[in-house]
Write an enzyme that holds these catalytic residues in place. Structure first.
Site, PDB file in Angstrom:
ATOM      1  CB  CYS A 264      -0.977  -0.028   1.171  1.00 24.42           C
ATOM      2  SG  CYS A 264      -2.414   1.047   0.937  1.00 24.42           S
ATOM      3  CG  HIS A 354      -4.379  -3.682   2.678  1.00 23.02           C
ATOM      4  ND1 HIS A 354      -3.757  -3.206   3.808  1.00 23.02           N
ATOM      5  CD2 HIS A 354      -4.752  -2.580   1.972  1.00 23.02           C
ATOM      6  CE1 HIS A 354      -3.758  -1.889   3.793  1.00 23.02           C
ATOM      7  NE2 HIS A 354      -4.350  -1.484   2.684  1.00 23.02           N
ATOM      8  CD  GLU A 356      -3.276  -6.604   5.482  1.00 21.74           C
ATOM      9  OE1 GLU A 356      -4.227  -5.793   5.446  1.00 21.74           O
ATOM     10  OE2 GLU A 356      -2.322  -6.560   4.678  1.00 21.74           O
TER      11      GLU A 356
END
Length: 380
Positions: A264, A354, A356
């Site tokens: 990001c 992202h 995760e």
């Protein structure tokens, strides 16, 4: 609902955009006044992770899903220690949450943390307006004694803009902390916190990585004091054009050839470190349903996003940089925005989204394995 919840929901609220568009509804969460940048998130779930993502600092989030708060709030899902959004906009908030993990209602949590919101407005119309006009400054005003429309609009237009905002140090940790490896420790990573989400070091810990999370102001000496096998640059809020310090630190890491991974804001930092520019998107990418192609494999992933800025790098060629050849590794299939970079002559790569993704999807989880492989290759 409690009496205080009913009282808050009955209070009038007004949302005022800087171009003069006005929406009238009811207070949701805390009653008061707030300002920020109006953005919309297309996720059907994961609102608790969205609210607590530091990347949303100074942004008023409009939820495109009509029903929000159905599963309540718990103490396990937050991505940080507090709610970071500047304001919250929903159409139909849940009257009563229903989930076995729920500990309290979303409205109660918003009020507890002083987050001003609005409900009962046409979020579809608001989203279409933002898609056509672009993200812009906004104010939410609620309570029984509201200013006139002209006064509210004047206050919105005095609020700071997101372009040129340097915000990462405002949300990052002030002190270094360590997330231990789960199981046998294999690697040590220095993670520069520009607004890191809690699930990110956890995903690395699952792979045997001990993560030292450093403040945004960390120096090159701080990074290498932990003797890292790899260096990570996190997500975060604000305009990457202001992030001169992280860019300088990353360039020093690239010079040493240490395996590097950014997500990001970290992707934008890598872009700047390589000599590319950045620019503000019209309304950004936010939500958990964005299609991205990994150009190194041809695979298409459904991914989680939260970014209003992007890297300006050529999609059709390999670029020469001060650190060797670089190419765009990932691209958004909706609008061809750069979603990833990789160096061909040094062990460094980044993505704009992202991986995760605590609320899902998990198509991009392999990127942590790719980072691990870089560190293993360097060690070998």
């Amino acid at each position: 609902m409690t009496t205080s919840t009913r009282g808050a929901s009955k209070a009038p609220a007004v949302l005022v955009l800087e171009d003069g568009r006005i929406f009238r509804g009811r207070a949701y969460g805390a009653v008061g006044v707030t300002f920020g940048e109006a953005v919309f998130s297309t996720g059907m779930t994961g609102y608790q992770e969205t609210l607590t993502d530091p990347s949303y600092h100074r942004q008023v989030v409009v939820m495109t899903a009509p029903h929000v708060g159905n599963t309540g709030v718990n103490d396990e899902d937050p991505e940080s220690g507090r709610i970071w959004v500047a304001g919250y906009v929903v159409r139909d908030p849940a009257r009563v949450p229903s989930n076995w993990r729920s500990q309290r209602s979303l409205d109660e949590e918003l009020r507890k943390q002083g987050v001003v919101g609005i409900s009962g407005i046409d979020t579809r119309a608001l989203t279409r307006h933002l898609r056509e006009r672009g993200a812009m400054r906004v104010g939410i005003f609620s309570g029984n004694a509201l200013p006139d429309d002209g006064t509210m609009l004047a206050e919105v237009r005095q609020a700071p803009e997101m372009k040129g905002a340097d915000l990462s140090a405002e949300v990052a940790t002030k002190e270094t902390y360590v997330v231990p490896a789960i199981g046998t420790k294999k690697y040590t990573v220095a993670a520069v916190d520009l607004g890191i989400k809690g699930m990110t070091p956890h995903r690395m810990a699952e792979r045997g990585i001990e993560v030292h999370v450093l403040p945004a102001t960390a120096t090159v000496e701080d990074v290498y004091a932990v003797n890292p096998d790899g260096v990570f640059f996190s997500n975060g809020p604000g305009d990457p054009a202001t992030a001169d310090h992280p860019v300088a630190v990353m360039q020093a890491v690239l010079e040493r050839g240490t395996p590097l991974f950014g997500i990001c804001f970290g992707n934008q930092i890598l872009g700047r470190a390589l000599g590319f520019g950045t620019y503000k998107l019209k309304y950004g990418h936010r939500g958990i349903n964005q299609p991205v192609q990994d150009r190194t494999t041809g695979k298409v992933e459904v991914t989680a996003h939260n970014h209003g800025f992007a890297v300006d790098a050529p999609l059709d060629k390999v670029s020469e940089t001060p650190f060797g050849r670089a190419e765009v590794s990932h691209v958004c299939l909706n609008d061809q925005v750069v979603e990833g970079l990789q160096l061909l002559d040094r062990p460094a790569f980044s993505v704009q989204y992202h991986p995760e993704a605590a609320a899902g999807p998990h198509d991009a989880a392999y990127l942590f394995d790719r980072f691990t492989a870089l560190m293993e290759g360097q060690r070998a």
